[in-house]
Each structure stands twice: as structure tokens, then as C-alpha cells.
Design a protein around this motif. Structure first.
Motif, short mmCIF file in Angstrom:
data_model
loop_
_atom_site.label_atom_id
_atom_site.label_comp_id
_atom_site.label_asym_id
_atom_site.label_seq_id
_atom_site.Cartn_x
_atom_site.Cartn_y
_atom_site.Cartn_z
N PHE A 117 20.10 20.88 -24.58
CA PHE A 117 19.48 20.68 -23.26
C PHE A 117 17.96 20.75 -23.43
N TYR A 118 17.26 19.75 -22.91
CA TYR A 118 15.80 19.75 -22.97
C TYR A 118 15.20 20.23 -21.65
N SER A 119 14.34 21.26 -21.75
CA SER A 119 13.60 21.70 -20.56
C SER A 119 12.68 20.56 -20.13
N HIS A 120 12.04 19.94 -21.12
CA HIS A 120 11.14 18.79 -20.93
C HIS A 120 10.75 18.32 -22.33
N VAL A 121 9.86 17.34 -22.41
CA VAL A 121 9.62 16.73 -23.72
C VAL A 121 8.19 16.88 -24.22
N HIS A 122 7.48 17.90 -23.74
CA HIS A 122 6.19 18.18 -24.37
C HIS A 122 6.44 18.48 -25.85
N GLY A 163 6.57 17.87 -15.28
CA GLY A 163 7.88 18.38 -14.89
C GLY A 163 8.58 19.15 -15.99
N SER A 164 9.49 19.99 -15.59
CA SER A 164 10.28 20.79 -16.53
C SER A 164 11.51 21.29 -15.77
N TYR A 165 12.58 21.57 -16.49
CA TYR A 165 13.79 22.11 -15.84
C TYR A 165 14.06 23.53 -16.33
N GLY A 166 14.54 24.36 -15.40
CA GLY A 166 15.09 25.66 -15.76
C GLY A 166 16.60 25.53 -15.73
N TYR A 167 17.29 26.18 -16.65
CA TYR A 167 18.75 26.07 -16.75
C TYR A 167 19.43 27.42 -16.57
N THR A 196 11.44 28.16 -19.17
CA THR A 196 10.16 28.14 -19.86
C THR A 196 9.33 26.98 -19.35
N ASP A 197 8.04 27.04 -19.63
CA ASP A 197 7.12 26.02 -19.15
C ASP A 197 7.22 25.93 -17.64
N ILE A 248 15.16 34.45 -19.26
CA ILE A 248 14.16 34.15 -20.30
C ILE A 248 13.06 33.37 -19.58
N TYR A 249 11.84 33.92 -19.55
CA TYR A 249 10.81 33.36 -18.67
C TYR A 249 9.49 33.15 -19.42
#
Ligand SMILES: [Zn+2]
Ligand SMILES: [Zn+2]
Length: 286
Positions: free
Chosen positions: A64-69, A153-157, A170-171, A194-195
């Protein structure tokens, strides 16, 4: 549910003697729900995870990708199990990206930036575009997600498994005086959060003699604690350490956070947490 930390840095790897204790690799977290393998992000930490997985072939896993930075994808071409036929990965990225996750990972493996092309990967890879509101179900786990406040943008899971849950966020920058509602809901009563605690407040507001980091997309340990308290989180792990923070600096952040939220600790490479246990394991500094 077992969590293992393979990369705990943010923004850029940080490999030097002063940061070696906490570790210098960028974001990668392994979660085991019974036999199922879930990986959050493929920062440089995923290379070491890949070496370990070679002893468990064939591998079936979910990434799972939070985002792609860059700090969250740059280890992908060095994740050896991807090159081996017989392995299979389901890869999930946000549909809010202007470019689908498959294309982003492909661009990263395109000459002249990288010599090995994506079509040399031997594993079976299934790509999935996901968005908040989706529920992804494995054989025995459930994943839900929320958007985070972060440039591009970013996702938390959240993973729910066997009566336990964790949130990987994260992010994620906080907003002044206002908790992120979506994240707060995602975190409600979770066993472990996890933050993103990249900065101290002095750094965030530029009181450390450097420029303020407001709007850079990251948060502080103080805001991590606020979120943990508001959402009635049981345990907190401070994550995405700034590359400039050496071991002593992270030790101080952990000590300060524990004064306010005793059930917290700083992530370090090699940390393993069994979520079914009532307490966090010893920290790097205990
Ligand atoms: Zn990052
Ligand atoms: Zn980012």
C-alpha cells in the motif's frame, strides 16, 4: 498482528554514524496479519525487507502506498522479490494522483534515471487504484483509508485484524488548532498509531534559527500526542524522522513525548511490535 520497521526516515535517507542507531533508511513498514504480508511504502528500507523475504519464497503480498514522493518509492527497484517469477504482489495507490501508481513506478525505472526497466520484473503484479471510502479485504484483514493533509496528497491507512487495529499515518501535516477529521475518525480507539512526527515545534515554527517548516506537509510529536489523545489511541509510534535528527535528538523527542503520552516511543529500524501484547516493546533508548 506483528509490525516490523525497515525504514523510519522521511524526506531523504540519512546514513551516518550519528543516525545509525535509529537507522537511515526511508519509509517501509511490514505488517503480518497471520500469514498475510502487508507492506506500507517502498522507501529504501524495503531493500532489507526483500533480502529477508528471499527465505520465504514464493511470496504473496500487498503493498500500500501512502503517496509517491521519492522517499516512499525509491526502494522499489531494489526489492529483489519483484524480479522472481512465482511471487505475486497486489500494489495499491491513490486514484487522486494525476498518474496511476503503475506509471509512477514505471517512470522511476526508466533510463537514464535507472538502468533496469520495469518489464524485467518477473513477479506477477496486480495494480489497484484506491480512494477514501474503499474497503480492501484480504483473506483475514480489512484496510480502510483517509486522505491526509500533505502536498500532492497522501493516504493514512487502518488495518483491522483479529480484533486489533493499527493506523499508519505518515506524511501528514496538522492544521492549526484543528484535528484532521478523517484521520481522527480512522484512528478512533485503535491499538496503535504510527504518526508523522518529523519536526519539533521549534523547527516547525522556525524558532530554531532556520526557516519555518509550515506547509511542508509534516507534523510534530506534540500533534501526534494530540491526535492519540483525541482518538483514544492506546499506543503511539513517532515516525518519519527528519534526516537531520541524530540519535540523541530522537531520544529527546521520545522523552518529551512520553512526558505527555507515556505509551509512546520513537520508531527505529529493526523495531518489532506485537500488537496483541498489552505494552510497547523497549525503545532504542530504554
Ligand atoms: Zn515522506
Ligand atoms: Zn511526502
Amino acid at each position: 498482528m506483528i509490525i516490523r520497521f525497515w525504514g523510519v526516515r522521511g524526506s531523504a535517507p540519512s546514513g551516518n554514524r550519528g543516525t545509525a542507531g535509529v537507522g537511515g533508511n526511508t519509509t517501509c513498514v511490514e505488517v503480518r496479519c497471520g500469514d498475510e504480508l502487508i507492506i506500507f511504502d517502498s522507501g529504501t528500507g524495503i531493500r532489507n525487507l526483500g533480502m529477508k523475504l528471499l527465505g520465504e519464497m514464493p511470496i504473496k503480498g500487498h503493498i500500500f502506498y501512502s503517496h509517491v514522493h521519492r522517499d516512499h518509492i525509491q526502494g522499489f527497484p531494489f526489492f529483489t522479490p519483484l524480479y522472481i517469477p512465482g511471487n505475486e504482489f497486489d500494489i495499491y495507490g491513490g486514484t487522486s494522483l494525476p498518474t496511476p501508481i503503475e506509471e509512477v513506478l514505471n517512470q522511476q525505472m526508466t533510463p537514464p534515471c535507472f538502468p533496469v526497466k520495469m518489464d524485467t520484473l518477473g513477479a506477477k503484479i496486480n495494480y489497484h487504484g484506491i480512494k477514501p471510502g474503499n474497503v480492501i479485504e484480504g483473506e483475514n484483514f480489512k484496510v480502510t483509508l483517509a486522505p491526509l493533509y500533505h502536498p500532492n496528497g497522501s493516504y493514512g491507512y487502518r488495518i483491522d485484524y483479529d480484533g486489533r487495529s493499527i493506523v499508519f499515518a505518515t506524511d501528514c501535516e496538522h492544521r492549526e488548532g484543528k484535528l484532521c477529521e478523517g484521520l481522527s475518525k480512522l484512528c478512533e480507539n485503535t491499538d496503535l498509531l504510527i504518526y508523522d512526527a518529523q519536526y519539533t515545534e521549534a523547527e516547525y515554527y522556525g524558532k530554531d534559527g532556520q526557516m519555518p517548516r509550515i506547509g511542508w506537509g509534516h507534523s510534530t510529536w506534540n500533534e501526534a500526542v494530540k491526535m492519540a489523545e483525541a482518538a483514544k489511541v492506546d499506543r503511539l509510534i513517532l515516525f518519519h524522522h527528519d534526516p537531520s535528527h541524530n540519535d540523541d535528538f530522537v531520544k529527546k523527542i521520545e522523552a518529551d513525548a512520553r512526558e505527555v503520552f507515556p505509551r509512546s516511543m520513537a520508531a527505529f529500524e529493526g523495531l518489532e511490535v506485537d500488537v496483541s501484547q498489552p505494552d510497547l516493546p523497549p525503545s532504542m533508548f530504554d
